[in-house]
Design an enzyme around this catalytic site. Structure first.
Site, PDB file in Angstrom:
ATOM      1  N   TYR A   1      43.067  41.259  40.761  1.00 57.58           N
ATOM      2  CA  TYR A   1      43.175  41.166  39.305  1.00 57.58           C
ATOM      3  C   TYR A   1      42.350  40.000  38.751  1.00 57.58           C
ATOM      4  CZ  TYR A   1      47.269  44.209  39.920  1.00 57.58           C
ATOM      5  OH  TYR A   1      48.122  45.246  40.242  1.00 57.58           O
ATOM      6  N   THR A   2      42.055  39.022  39.591  1.00 54.92           N
ATOM      7  CA  THR A   2      41.439  37.794  39.093  1.00 54.92           C
ATOM      8  C   THR A   2      39.966  37.961  38.759  1.00 54.92           C
ATOM      9  OG1 THR A   2      40.963  37.037  41.351  1.00 54.92           O
ATOM     10  CG2 THR A   2      43.061  36.373  40.391  1.00 54.92           C
TER      11      THR A   2
END
Length: 247
Positions: free
Chosen positions: A213-214
């Site tokens: 997700y980062t």
């Protein structure tokens, strides 16, 4: 001068006022999501204003309560199905919910301690919603709150998406019950919560499951750097011409 009401409603100022997290611009967050999810690696997620709008199109309190729970806890749909009134601990200054891991909820006997995760309920409006539901629906202490099939719950969500579309509100990503789990993780990241904390709250054994997700925030940082790559080729050539040949 007569203002165009449609243009006024869709003004950049109005769009930017949509709340995601401190210092986060909605339009930029949408653009970053479009880039990050284009390669199929980053899971599809909704931003907080989109979740709020989607919940708005769930007039049935039972449906609304289910998907509010997914949004506020990051639970999987199967985990939400196992929630009972006694799963919620609402007295005291820090309300929380006990979520039984989906992988062990079908086993008999007392589940191992590491199979139950504790998720704080930080949104006061949601806590009031839980209290209101328990007071009016009066479910038994140890009975599932939502006694419906997975397909039925998906149909509740599809109906809400269709109501939104009929009202001119469209979502640019596919929306499923699991989308709320992805959205919870991204919302926590937008509020700068540590990866290890989020990993524990959603029950991911492998940190790499969270790290995918980062990439959104790598794009966000790259966008703020504004690194230039274009220069004046003629001037550069003139300078290089004045230098002695390089060995």
């Amino acid at each position: 001068m007569i203002m165009n009401p449609v243009a006024l409603q869709n003004s950049p100022e109005r769009i930017s006022a949509l709340s995601i997290a401190p210092g986060v611009d909605f339009s930029m967050a949408i653009a970053l999501r479009r880039i990050a999810t284009s390669n199929g690696v980053t899971p599809f997620y909704l931003l907080a204003p989109e979740v709020s709008a989607l919940l708005h199109y769930m007039p049935d309190r039972k449906h609304h309560f289910l998907f509010s729970t997914l949004w506020n806890t990051g639970a999987r749909i199967g985990e939400a199905c196992s929630l009972q009134p006694e799963s919620f601990v609402l007295d005291g200054p820090r309300p929380f919910v006990r979520i039984l891991s989906e992988k062990v909820r079908s086993r008999r006997g007392r589940p191992p301690k590491d199979a139950v995760r504790l998720v704080p309920l930080s949104d006061r409006s949601y806590v009031h919603q839980v209290i209101s539901w328990m007071a009016t629906a009066r479910p038994r202490r140890r009975e599932p709150i939502w006694s419906a099939t997975d397909e039925t719950m998906r149909n509740w969500l599809k109906a809400a998406v269709n109501r939104a579309a009929a009202d001119g509100v469209h979502f640019s990503i596919p929306v499923t019950p699991h989308t709320f789990r992805h959205s919870y993780i991204m919302h926590m990241l937008y509020h700068r919560q540590p990866l290890k904390v989020i990993q524990s709250l959603v029950g991911h054994k492998d940190a790499r499951s969270i790290e995918v997700y980062t990439r959104v925030f790598a794009l966000e940082l790259a966008g703020t750097l504004a690194v230039p790559f274009t220069g004046d080729g003629s001037d550069a050539a003139a300078v290089l011409r004045s230098l002695p040949p390089q060995s």
